[in-house]
Write a protein that holds these residues in place. Structure first.
Motif, PDB file in Angstrom:
ATOM      1  N   VAL A 190       0.840  -1.199   0.000  1.00  0.00           N
ATOM      2  CA  VAL A 190       0.000   0.000   0.000  1.00  0.00           C
ATOM      3  C   VAL A 190       0.877   1.251   0.000  1.00  0.00           C
ATOM      4  CG1 VAL A 190      -1.632   1.327   1.402  1.00  0.00           C
ATOM      5  CG2 VAL A 190      -1.948  -1.126   1.137  1.00  0.00           C
ATOM      6  N   VAL A 191       1.911   1.251   0.830  1.00  0.00           N
ATOM      7  CA  VAL A 191       2.801   2.408   0.909  1.00  0.00           C
ATOM      8  C   VAL A 191       3.543   2.605  -0.402  1.00  0.00           C
ATOM      9  CG1 VAL A 191       4.925   3.248   1.967  1.00  0.00           C
ATOM     10  CG2 VAL A 191       3.104   2.412   3.395  1.00  0.00           C
ATOM     11  N   LEU A 192       4.021   1.507  -0.971  1.00  0.00           N
ATOM     12  CA  LEU A 192       4.762   1.606  -2.237  1.00  0.00           C
ATOM     13  C   LEU A 192       3.890   2.251  -3.308  1.00  0.00           C
ATOM     14  CD1 LEU A 192       7.217   0.892  -4.014  1.00  0.00           C
ATOM     15  CD2 LEU A 192       6.114  -1.275  -4.497  1.00  0.00           C
ATOM     16  N   ILE A 193       2.660   1.738  -3.446  1.00  0.00           N
ATOM     17  CA  ILE A 193       1.773   2.266  -4.479  1.00  0.00           C
ATOM     18  C   ILE A 193       1.488   3.747  -4.227  1.00  0.00           C
ATOM     19  CG2 ILE A 193      -0.552   2.104  -5.462  1.00  0.00           C
ATOM     20  CD1 ILE A 193      -0.400  -0.927  -4.864  1.00  0.00           C
ATOM     21  N   ALA A 194       1.240   4.085  -2.962  1.00  0.00           N
ATOM     22  CA  ALA A 194       0.888   5.473  -2.636  1.00  0.00           C
ATOM     23  C   ALA A 194       2.042   6.420  -2.969  1.00  0.00           C
ATOM     24  CB  ALA A 194       0.526   5.588  -1.154  1.00  0.00           C
ATOM     25  N   ILE A 195       3.254   6.012  -2.649  1.00  0.00           N
ATOM     26  CA  ILE A 195       4.394   6.904  -2.872  1.00  0.00           C
ATOM     27  C   ILE A 195       4.674   7.062  -4.368  1.00  0.00           C
ATOM     28  CG2 ILE A 195       6.880   7.201  -2.481  1.00  0.00           C
ATOM     29  CD1 ILE A 195       6.500   5.964   0.266  1.00  0.00           C
TER      30      ILE A 195
END
Lengths: 263, 241
Positions: A6-11
């Motif tokens: 989730v963090v990877l996609i968001a960043i």
């Protein structure tokens, strides 16, 4: 595992959105290598004869020679620019916000690095598209095999920027980094002239160029564009990427406090 | 759940000592104001509390989790509103919040439910489609506060959150955080240099030149003096000394 993704996609999505919003940055990043290609290379074409060395199998024009170097240039400038923007306070705020995430810091920094590298790669492909229109084309497979090379080279140069951003406390402007990092790295490499040509004028310069990780990043891209694999360039680039990443993580380690600053 | 505890915390920038053996405890659900003139060490304390950097001297406990031993558990329980704006001006309110929710690992419906609840808490729901650049200073601050509550932290840190806002907006934000602290049992640490933001029942920490000068309820500390006078006399005295 899910929060990591989730963090990877968001960043990555955030970087992409910011990038779309800053069209002038995109155009500026393209104009630079195009000027080199159209103006500089055209002028040098007559002055510089290139012998046939791998990966080239036939006589190559100077314009064709410098395309991989200019791809490297895009990665170099972008890597520096996106990481060094962290030094400015406005972006530092967003970095502070990022670092309050409960996920491990190395993952957060890696995501940010991957995000800015993806944007750079997009720019390189746009550049390659324009050079194709200009008349410098590669095999279709070359455009595909260059992707992993661009990714590794981009991560290495992004890690360099990230490492610098953690150590440079105050930066008046981008010019300091241009003079002391970008230009020496770019000129002391195989981006503009082959290393054997450099050796003809100075052994010392040749040795410096051969030790410059940017040279190896450019060679990795050059060979990959011709569907060939250059093992030593890969090892050099990966090695440099790992070392620079380790330095960046060390710099952003809260206990080391390299990002200590008043206010 | 034990609020926020700081014990014997010291920190130096090279040879310049910024914090000296600072200790305090804010019980769960209390509103605590951290008052100090510029350069008192508030920002350093916040940088240490948010783990921008760490100190070997002293400990910080967030909701019972030691920040250096279990940083991820501690950060999960902590909401932060930084002094400097940290919003993406070109993105919408909702997108800013989605990004933050993702940083805490929330996505999809879960993230949306949390975002809506956070916006409702700050009466900002009708603005979620607006671009942050179009919001005024007060609304941007409210948005940052809403954002800091998305992951339902139990401790909320605010570093001079009302800087640059007009009096009415300052008051409304200050009142709102006081109310939140009471209604949701939120532990609040509110750094400021403005005495009018502090209520008599608040816990008050006075920080000056890196030392904690006083710790108690605002009313007990000021006695019969107005708080501003008390604060001035205290900081002037120790500056002279």
């Amino acid at each position: 595992m899910k929060p990591f993704v989730v963090v990877l996609i968001a960043i990555v999505a955030r970087e992409a959105r910011r990038f779309v919003g800053q069209r002038s940055r995109f155009i500026a990043a393209l104009i630079r290598p195009l000027l080199w290609l159209v103006v500089f290379a055209a002028g040098f074409r007559a002055a510089l004869g290139l012998s046939i060395t791998p990966p080239y199998e036939t006589y190559t024009t100077y314009e064709t020679y410098i395309v991989p170097g200019l791809c490297g240039m895009i990665l170099l400038f972008n890597g520096m620019q996106s990481s060094l923007s962290l030094v400015y306070d406005r972006e530092m705020g967003s970095m502070r916000l990022l670092l309050t995430s409960p996920l491990p810091r190395w993952w957060l920094l890696f995501c940010r690095l991957l995000a800015s590298t993806s944007i750079s790669i997009l720019q390189v492909y746009t550049f390659l598209g324009i050079t194709a229109l200009y008349g410098i084309r590669f095999e279709a497979a070359g455009y595909l095999s260059v992707l992993p090379a661009l990714l590794i080279a981009g991560l290495m140069l992004g890690a360099l920027g990230l490492a610098l951003s953690s150590f440079i406390k105050q930066l008046e402007n981008f010019a300091g980094v241009m003079n002391f990092v970008i230009f020496p790295m770019f000129f002391l490499s195989s981006a503009l002239y082959p290393l054997w040509k450099m050796a003809e004028s100075s052994e010392l310069l040749h040795d410096i160029c051969a030790a410059n990780p940017f040279t190896h990043a450019v060679e990795l891209i050059r060979f990959a564009l011709y569907g060939q694999f250059n093992m030593s360039a890969l090892l050099w680039t990966c090695g440099a990427a790992l070392i620079l990443l380790a330095i960046a993580l060390w710099g952003y380690d809260p206990a080391r406090g390299m990002i200590r600053r008043k206010g | 759940m034990s609020g926020l505890r700081v014990d014997q915390l010291s920190f130096a920038y090279g040879r310049k000592q910024a914090l000296r053996e600072v200790s305090f405890h804010i019980p769960q659900g209390s509103f605590c104001a951290l008052l100090g003139p510029n350069g008192a060490g508030k920002s350093t304390l916040f940088a240490l509390l948010t783990r921008l950097f760490t100190s070997r001297d002293g400990t910080i406990e967030i909701a019972g989790h030691d920040l250096s031993q279990a940083p991820r558990k501690a950060l999960k329980q902590m909401g932060v509103v930084f002094q400097q704006p940290t919003l993406d001006l070109d993105l919408t309110v909702h997108r800013n919040l989605t990004y933050f929710a993702a940083l805490h690992g929330f996505s999809g419906r879960d993230a949306n439910t949390r975002i809506e609840a956070a916006l409702d808490r700050l009466n900002m729901r009708e603005r979620q489609k607006e671009t942050v650049r179009d919001l005024n200073g007060g609304h941007r601050r409210r948005l940052e506060i809403a954002r800091s509550l998305i992951h339902t932290p139990s401790v909320l840190l605010l570093d001079e959150p009302t800087v640059g806002l007009d009096a009415a907006t300052r008051k409304s934000i200050t009142d709102h955080i006081h109310a939140l602290s009471q209604s949701e049992g939120l532990t609040v640490l509110w750094a400021t240099h403005l005495t009018d933001e502090i209520q008599d029942t608040d816990q008050l920490l006075i920080l000056h030149q890196g030392r904690l000068l006083e710790d108690g309820t605002a009313q007990a500390l000021r006695g019969t003096q107005p708080l501003a006078d008390h604060f001035l006399s205290l900081t002037e005295e120790s500056t002279v000394a």
